[in-house]
Design an enzyme around this catalytic site. Structure first.
Site, PDB file in Angstrom:
ATOM      1  N   LYS A 101      84.453  81.055 123.292  1.00 38.74           N
ATOM      2  CA  LYS A 101      83.541  81.692 124.073  1.00 38.74           C
ATOM      3  C   LYS A 101      82.846  80.924 125.127  1.00 38.74           C
ATOM      4  O   LYS A 101      81.931  80.338 124.882  1.00 38.74           O
ATOM      5  CB  LYS A 101      82.585  82.154 122.887  1.00 38.74           C
ATOM      6  N   GLU A 154      75.600  70.197 120.529  1.00 41.12           N
ATOM      7  CA  GLU A 154      75.195  69.087 121.442  1.00 41.12           C
ATOM      8  C   GLU A 154      74.175  69.955 122.248  1.00 41.12           C
ATOM      9  O   GLU A 154      74.796  70.677 123.234  1.00 41.12           O
ATOM     10  CB  GLU A 154      76.335  69.047 122.314  1.00 41.12           C
ATOM     11  N   CYS A 190      73.197  67.457 130.930  1.00 45.89           N
ATOM     12  CA  CYS A 190      72.446  67.456 129.722  1.00 45.89           C
ATOM     13  C   CYS A 190      71.945  65.998 129.731  1.00 45.89           C
ATOM     14  O   CYS A 190      70.658  65.675 129.353  1.00 45.89           O
ATOM     15  CB  CYS A 190      73.248  67.603 128.373  1.00 45.89           C
ATOM     16  N   GLU A 235      62.758  70.200 129.051  1.00 42.65           N
ATOM     17  CA  GLU A 235      63.880  69.944 129.778  1.00 42.65           C
ATOM     18  C   GLU A 235      63.772  70.818 131.362  1.00 42.65           C
ATOM     19  O   GLU A 235      63.863  71.889 131.297  1.00 42.65           O
ATOM     20  CB  GLU A 235      65.197  70.271 129.256  1.00 42.65           C
TER      21      GLU A 235
HETATM   22  P1  NAD Z   1      72.849  78.587 126.656  1.00 44.99           P
HETATM   23  O1  NAD Z   1      72.438  77.925 125.560  1.00 44.99           O
HETATM   24  O2  NAD Z   1      72.030  79.411 127.189  1.00 44.99           O
HETATM   25  O3  NAD Z   1      74.332  79.027 126.506  1.00 44.99           O
HETATM   26  C1  NAD Z   1      75.439  78.286 126.079  1.00 44.99           C
HETATM   27  C2  NAD Z   1      76.444  79.101 125.511  1.00 44.99           C
HETATM   28  O4  NAD Z   1      75.853  79.894 124.285  1.00 44.99           O
HETATM   29  C3  NAD Z   1      76.714  80.425 126.231  1.00 44.99           C
HETATM   30  O5  NAD Z   1      78.126  80.528 126.311  1.00 44.99           O
HETATM   31  C4  NAD Z   1      76.023  81.585 125.939  1.00 44.99           C
HETATM   32  O6  NAD Z   1      76.633  82.703 126.236  1.00 44.99           O
HETATM   33  C5  NAD Z   1      76.223  81.365 124.215  1.00 44.99           C
HETATM   34  N1  NAD Z   1      75.405  82.034 123.472  1.00 44.99           N
HETATM   35  C6  NAD Z   1      74.087  82.661 124.077  1.00 44.99           C
HETATM   36  N2  NAD Z   1      73.309  83.243 122.918  1.00 44.99           N
HETATM   37  C7  NAD Z   1      74.039  82.959 121.792  1.00 44.99           C
HETATM   38  C8  NAD Z   1      73.888  83.425 120.435  1.00 44.99           C
HETATM   39  N3  NAD Z   1      72.957  83.960 120.208  1.00 44.99           N
HETATM   40  N4  NAD Z   1      74.825  82.837 119.542  1.00 44.99           N
HETATM   41  C9  NAD Z   1      75.924  82.184 119.915  1.00 44.99           C
HETATM   42  N5  NAD Z   1      76.235  81.827 121.281  1.00 44.99           N
HETATM   43  C10 NAD Z   1      75.053  82.245 122.186  1.00 44.99           C
HETATM   44  O7  NAD Z   1      73.072  77.070 127.385  1.00 44.99           O
HETATM   45  P2  NAD Z   1      73.222  77.077 129.003  1.00 44.99           P
HETATM   46  O8  NAD Z   1      71.965  77.607 129.852  1.00 44.99           O
HETATM   47  O9  NAD Z   1      74.711  77.636 129.366  1.00 44.99           O
HETATM   48  O10 NAD Z   1      73.533  75.599 129.431  1.00 44.99           O
HETATM   49  C11 NAD Z   1      72.245  74.569 129.647  1.00 44.99           C
HETATM   50  C12 NAD Z   1      72.106  74.040 128.383  1.00 44.99           C
HETATM   51  O11 NAD Z   1      73.151  73.261 127.746  1.00 44.99           O
HETATM   52  C13 NAD Z   1      71.027  72.827 128.607  1.00 44.99           C
HETATM   53  O12 NAD Z   1      69.911  72.556 127.812  1.00 44.99           O
HETATM   54  C14 NAD Z   1      71.824  71.519 128.587  1.00 44.99           C
HETATM   55  O13 NAD Z   1      70.958  70.406 128.559  1.00 44.99           O
HETATM   56  C15 NAD Z   1      72.702  71.900 127.463  1.00 44.99           C
HETATM   57  N6  NAD Z   1      73.825  71.054 127.667  1.00 44.99           N
HETATM   58  C16 NAD Z   1      74.001  70.133 126.500  1.00 44.99           C
HETATM   59  C17 NAD Z   1      75.015  68.817 126.519  1.00 44.99           C
HETATM   60  C18 NAD Z   1      75.292  68.057 125.331  1.00 44.99           C
HETATM   61  O14 NAD Z   1      76.443  67.455 125.322  1.00 44.99           O
HETATM   62  N7  NAD Z   1      74.171  67.699 124.577  1.00 44.99           N
HETATM   63  C19 NAD Z   1      75.820  69.357 127.544  1.00 44.99           C
HETATM   64  C20 NAD Z   1      75.630  70.111 128.618  1.00 44.99           C
HETATM   65  C21 NAD Z   1      74.697  70.892 128.457  1.00 44.99           C
END
Ligand code: NAD
Length: 480
Positions: free
Chosen positions: A181, A254, A288, A382
């Protein structure tokens, strides 16, 4: 496929259940964050499709030998090499990332596929002889890895290709079927990678990709008891929500970061400035492990800041399609407006913007901000964009305290040539990674990677660790 209209290509792609395209009337439209043009569409899945995808995966098919898994991943790697320019164009078009960053990302995904393929050829099984204690006897215990029945992988927008590769390739190496997804903000690149894997000969039951409303796709998949593992990369808020709803299954999280670059008084200042700019501005600051706080010893702060401002001028910000552009847009205008607002709040608290800070739609100029108070929102939470907030500290104790003061614990970078300092940071920072004289984001794709505190549960990814996550260890013993 791709259709050219008025000279601008748009990609019309589909969700897939085990290789079967979903032909719904519901379309997700993907627009460029830079100029809002239509980049492509994706057919959306619904709740029944999520159920069908689970059933198809569990029905299974021929199990792949190690050599077959190696061959499929290696073939996918070759296909990626052949099509890397087209894929880089899709990454840049749908995310607004500069084309040079998108090209760089295809290289990283190449490495992920290569390392995952290589791991297929290795067996990390262990042997325990049982006659090694007074109560022992002549037996041996052996370990072997078994695939899980089904993985659900959920990915973020910030590396549209590499985040997806880091989930799917290790799962395939482990022999575990995946329902992917991807982010609704960057679905086209993810689907292109899925299509490469099908083309490379991956048995269809091994992979589905679904886009659709969270309540119909992501939420039911996370909760389904037939799913053995949810592997999630994204924000802290969604990660913690998943942790609370997933139930009895493995959960890999993550999450966000708030990584410092700590510049000690003995640092090579040119190196420090280079790492600060690269860490804060690359990928539009949307990593991240981007440098989100620059902590500088007070005795060298003035010189450091002067050099950082000069360096920042090299990071031209503009049209992502222009090969000279180093900083494209952030993911959308709302994200840019948020970043602008945290800069304004810091300024209201006494901070000063020395360069950048201007916003045009989803473009935000690389921004150096000094005198940032320690309680400013921009450094407590962040900030996912090209901001370079500079804070000063008095000595190493202060630096460690300041660094550890946020809820996050992903990675860190330290600039020093003093071994005693380096060792103290390695011991005392509450983070998953400490990089001396490098950016916090430095890694290779197979090394262990992941954070603690709000950044994650301390379970590492990176190709080798991620493969372990997608398996369970079976032991068997034999008389010997
Ligand atoms: P997000 O959490 O908004 O979305 C991530 C994914 O989760 C998307 O595919 C989204 O559709 C899905 N999602 C949303 N609501 C959900 C729910 N209720 N249940 C299950 N899935 C759901 O994150 P984003 O804005 O796409 O990405 C940015 C964030 O990701 C930043 O905080 C960044 O630091 C983090 N990030 C972490 C790492 C790591 O390895 N630690 C790497 C890259 C990005």
């Amino acid at each position: 496929g791709s259709h050219v209209k008025n000279g601008v290509p748009a990609w019309h792609l589909t969700s897939y259940i085990a290789g079967q395209p979903i032909t719904s009337q519901q379309l997700l439209k993907v627009h460029s964050p830079y100029d809002n043009r239509l980049v492509g569409t994706v057919t959306l899945a619904g709740k029944a499709d999520a159920t069908a995808a689970i059933e198809k995966a569990l029905q299974g098919g021929t199990a792949l030998s190690r050599y077959e898994r190696f061959s499929i991943l290696d073939k996918t790697r070759q296909l990626l090499v052949e099509r890397k320019e087209a894929i880089a164009q899709i990454i840049s078009a749908e995310s607004g990332l500069a084309i040079r960053e998108a090209r760089y990302e295809t290289g990283r995904a190449h490495d992920v596929l290569m390392f995952a393929a290589m791991e297929c050829l290795k067996d990390d099984g262990q042997i325990f002889s049982c006659d090694i204690s007074p109560t022992g006897k002549a037996r041996k215990i052996f370990t072997q890895r078994e695939p899980l029945s089904l993985a659900v992988c959920i990915t973020p927008f910030n590396h549209p290709l590499n985040q997806v590769a880091h989930k799917i390739a290790p799962a395939i190496a482990a022999g575990t079927p995946v329902i992917l997804k991807p982010s609704e903000k960057t679905p086209l690149t993810a689907i292109k990678l899925v299509e490469l894997l099908y083309e490379a000969g991956l048995p269809k039951h091994m992979l589905s990709v679904l886009l659709g409303p969270t309540a119909e796709i992501a939420e039911p998949l996370v909760k389904d008891p037939r799913v053995d593992i949810v592997s999630f990369t994204g924000s802290v808020a969604v990660g913690k929500h998943i942790a609370s709803t997933a139930g009895y299954k493995k959960v890999i999280l993550e999450l966000g970061g708030n990584d410092p670059l700590i510049v000690m008084e003995d640092a090579d200042l040119d190196l420090a400035v280079n790492l600060a700019a690269e860490g804060a501005y690359r990928n539009s600051g949307q990593r991240c492990t981007a440098v989100k706080r620059i902590l500088v010893h007070e005795s060298i702060a003035d010189t450091f800041i002067q050099k950082l401002v000069a360096k920042t001028k090299e990071y031209t910000c503009g049209d992502p399609a222009n090969p000279e552009t180093r900083v494209g847009t952030v993911i959308d205008e709302a994200a840019a407006i948020y970043l602008e607002s945290v800069v304004e709040q810091a300024v209201a608290q006494g901070a000063r913007v020395l360069i950048g800070g201007k916003r045009h739609g989803a473009l935000l100029e690389p921004t150096v901000i000094v005198n940032v108070p320690r309680n400013a929102v921009m450094v407590v939470r962040e900030s996912f964009g090209p901001l370079a907030p500079v804070l000063t500290f008095t000595d190493i104790d202060d630096a460690i305290r300041l660094s550890n003061s946020t809820d996050y614990g992903l990675s860190s970078g330290i600039v020093t040539n003093n071994m005693a300092y380096a060792l103290r940071f390695i011991r005392e920072l509450k983070v998953g990674t400490v990089n001396i004289n490098e950016v916090p984001g430095y890694r290779i794709e197979s090394s262990p990677f992941g954070g603690i505190k709000d950044s994650g549960l301390g379970i590492k990814e990176g190709v080798i660790e991620a493969i372990k996550c997608f398996t369970y260890v079976k032991t068997f013993s034999l008389p010997w």
